[in-house]
Design an enzyme around this catalytic site. Sequence first.
Site, PDB file in Angstrom:
ATOM      1  N   CYS A  44      15.615  32.007  43.994  1.00 13.67           N
ATOM      2  CA  CYS A  44      15.919  30.740  43.575  1.00 13.67           C
ATOM      3  C   CYS A  44      17.127  30.731  43.015  1.00 13.67           C
ATOM      4  O   CYS A  44      17.705  31.561  42.196  1.00 13.67           O
ATOM      5  CB  CYS A  44      15.017  30.030  42.325  1.00 13.67           C
ATOM      6  SG  CYS A  44      15.602  28.527  41.975  1.00 13.67           S
ATOM      7  N   LYS A  56       9.793  35.531  49.420  1.00 12.38           N
ATOM      8  CA  LYS A  56      10.757  34.393  50.011  1.00 12.38           C
ATOM      9  C   LYS A  56      12.260  35.008  49.337  1.00 12.38           C
ATOM     10  O   LYS A  56      12.538  35.325  48.393  1.00 12.38           O
ATOM     11  CB  LYS A  56      10.648  33.218  49.128  1.00 12.38           C
ATOM     12  CG  LYS A  56      11.649  32.008  49.682  1.00 12.38           C
ATOM     13  CD  LYS A  56      11.411  31.527  51.117  1.00 12.38           C
ATOM     14  CE  LYS A  56      12.352  30.348  51.494  1.00 12.38           C
ATOM     15  NZ  LYS A  56      11.915  28.954  50.955  1.00 12.38           N
ATOM     16  N   SER A 101       8.851  25.507  50.845  1.00  9.35           N
ATOM     17  CA  SER A 101       8.495  25.143  49.465  1.00  9.35           C
ATOM     18  C   SER A 101       9.641  24.350  48.857  1.00  9.35           C
ATOM     19  O   SER A 101      10.826  24.731  49.048  1.00  9.35           O
ATOM     20  CB  SER A 101       8.297  26.716  48.612  1.00  9.35           C
ATOM     21  OG  SER A 101       8.144  26.382  47.413  1.00  9.35           O
ATOM     22  N   LYS A 113       5.112  23.690  45.896  1.00 11.00           N
ATOM     23  CA  LYS A 113       6.497  23.946  45.115  1.00 11.00           C
ATOM     24  C   LYS A 113       6.432  25.072  44.273  1.00 11.00           C
ATOM     25  O   LYS A 113       5.553  25.374  43.683  1.00 11.00           O
ATOM     26  CB  LYS A 113       6.742  22.607  44.266  1.00 11.00           C
ATOM     27  CG  LYS A 113       7.836  22.774  43.322  1.00 11.00           C
ATOM     28  CD  LYS A 113       9.279  23.076  43.807  1.00 11.00           C
ATOM     29  CE  LYS A 113      10.442  23.365  42.968  1.00 11.00           C
ATOM     30  NZ  LYS A 113      11.621  23.602  43.447  1.00 11.00           N
ATOM     31  N   MET A 138      17.781  21.761  42.037  1.00 10.81           N
ATOM     32  CA  MET A 138      16.910  21.302  41.386  1.00 10.81           C
ATOM     33  C   MET A 138      16.553  21.810  39.972  1.00 10.81           C
ATOM     34  O   MET A 138      16.263  21.101  38.976  1.00 10.81           O
ATOM     35  CB  MET A 138      15.507  21.248  42.163  1.00 10.81           C
ATOM     36  CG  MET A 138      15.695  20.638  43.666  1.00 10.81           C
ATOM     37  SD  MET A 138      16.458  19.096  43.779  1.00 10.81           S
ATOM     38  CE  MET A 138      14.511  18.197  43.207  1.00 10.81           C
ATOM     39  N   GLY A 139      16.654  23.213  40.012  1.00 10.00           N
ATOM     40  CA  GLY A 139      16.508  24.180  38.928  1.00 10.00           C
ATOM     41  C   GLY A 139      14.931  24.313  38.430  1.00 10.00           C
ATOM     42  O   GLY A 139      14.627  24.343  37.368  1.00 10.00           O
ATOM     43  N   GLY A 141      12.775  21.982  56.117  1.00 14.81           N
ATOM     44  CA  GLY A 141      13.097  21.835  54.670  1.00 14.81           C
ATOM     45  C   GLY A 141      13.619  20.296  54.616  1.00 14.81           C
ATOM     46  O   GLY A 141      13.094  19.327  54.683  1.00 14.81           O
ATOM     47  N   THR A 142      14.922  20.628  54.855  1.00 14.35           N
ATOM     48  CA  THR A 142      15.904  19.405  54.631  1.00 14.35           C
ATOM     49  C   THR A 142      15.483  18.256  55.510  1.00 14.35           C
ATOM     50  O   THR A 142      15.574  17.029  55.404  1.00 14.35           O
ATOM     51  CB  THR A 142      17.421  19.833  55.207  1.00 14.35           C
ATOM     52  OG1 THR A 142      17.723  20.874  54.202  1.00 14.35           O
ATOM     53  CG2 THR A 142      18.168  18.583  55.359  1.00 14.35           C
ATOM     54  N   ASN A 188      21.104  21.284  47.033  1.00 16.75           N
ATOM     55  CA  ASN A 188      20.260  20.814  45.654  1.00 16.75           C
ATOM     56  C   ASN A 188      20.516  21.953  44.816  1.00 16.75           C
ATOM     57  O   ASN A 188      20.928  23.186  45.230  1.00 16.75           O
ATOM     58  CB  ASN A 188      18.743  21.039  46.357  1.00 16.75           C
ATOM     59  CG  ASN A 188      18.198  22.290  46.256  1.00 16.75           C
ATOM     60  OD1 ASN A 188      17.840  22.764  45.184  1.00 16.75           O
ATOM     61  ND2 ASN A 188      18.195  23.034  47.416  1.00 16.75           N
TER      62      ASN A 188
HETATM   63  C1  LIG Z   1      12.581  27.718  43.433  1.00 15.03           C
HETATM   64  C2  LIG Z   1      13.788  27.110  43.200  1.00 15.03           C
HETATM   65  C3  LIG Z   1      14.639  26.716  44.236  1.00 15.03           C
HETATM   66  C4  LIG Z   1      15.300  25.559  44.111  1.00 15.03           C
HETATM   67  C5  LIG Z   1      15.220  24.740  43.017  1.00 15.03           C
HETATM   68  O1  LIG Z   1      14.477  24.420  42.463  1.00 15.03           O
HETATM   69  O2  LIG Z   1      16.343  24.448  42.558  1.00 15.03           O
HETATM   70  N1  LIG Z   1      15.978  24.997  45.134  1.00 15.03           N
HETATM   71  C6  LIG Z   1      16.145  25.942  46.316  1.00 15.03           C
HETATM   72  O3  LIG Z   1      17.133  25.517  47.268  1.00 15.03           O
HETATM   73  N2  LIG Z   1      15.479  27.113  46.456  1.00 15.03           N
HETATM   74  C7  LIG Z   1      14.605  27.807  45.366  1.00 15.03           C
HETATM   75  O4  LIG Z   1      14.024  28.749  45.619  1.00 15.03           O
END
Ligand SMILES: C=Cc1c(C(=O)O)[nH]c(=O)[nH]c1=O
Length: 310
Positions: free
Chosen positions: A128, A162, A19, A43, A69-70, A269-270, A67
């Site tokens: 997260c 998760k 995700s 996502k 991302m927030g 993922g990566t 990352n």
């Molecule tokens: C759902 C936010 C997550 C994010 C994010 O959106 O920053 N980054 C991650 O590596 N894992 C997460 O679970």
Amino acid sequence: MLKTNFLGVELASPLMNASGVHCMSIEELEELANSQAGAFITKTATQLEREGNSKPRYYDTKLGSINSMGLPNKGLDYYLNYVIERQQQGTQLQFLSVTEMSYEENINLLSKIQRSGYQGVTEFNLSCPNVPGKPQIAYDFELTKKLLSEVFTFFTKPLGVKLPPYFDIAHFDEMATILNKFPLTYVNSVNSIGNGLCINIDKEQVVIKPKGGFGGLGGEYIKPTALANVRAFRERLNPNIKIIGTGGVINGKDVFEHILCGADLVQVGTTLHKEGVDVFTRLNEELKVIMKEKGYTSLEQFRGRLKIIE
Ligand SMILES: C=Cc1c(C(=O)O)[nH]c(=O)[nH]c1=O
């Protein structure tokens, strides 16, 4: 050869996206649906659409990624409508990832899914690491127990969680004791290793903007931790709780190792972010070569069979 049964649905491959990677828009989700992945996940969605943290918030390094991302996403309804529509078109197994910012909002979000026509799997993201001021739920054992206890008073659809990586045997023991109390469909280990720091030495500067450069690590950095978490929970959880292994998958060998530790499905993922959806074709082929070399014709023949040194 790679077929995998999950919740009674036969998948052609044990592989799927993690995700957060290649799953923000319907266009990206459709690419996953048309790839060699066995399944895919959305996502992580919150009730309302979110912008997420300021950019740059993602950076690929030689050994992986960082990352912060927030939690940017298009909001629950965008993803819920998509998976319900696909369900109505006959898709048998889907994964919807969700989380919220507070206890009450998490309960409301899962209540909404319970009331919806969605019959697929919900992945409750308890890990997260990148929402400023919001500690990861799954690092608070009492909160996790309280939250899952309330969720399972009303939620009757398939639910996975998760989890963040744990680094202490006592934490594996304590978390497994909590998780074994609930009729979970699966546990997904691991999310990124939270709050790492990557530096650009030429600029003498961090590489992402949010949180002073602190962010979740993925890729080669995290495979040993990911494998340990898969193995530790496989050893401790009721056999009817499946395990999804996530973290550090670069090639077919890494997929084999996750399954050897007990993973029923393996998320990427990566490496998906770096290579695109063709990565699933490559990983499936590489896994088949390894299995042939070892004389295996199915995943069940080696799943969870990691040997220790007596
Ligand atoms: C759902 C936010 C997550 C994010 C994010 O959106 O920053 N980054 C991650 O590596 N894992 C997460 O679970």
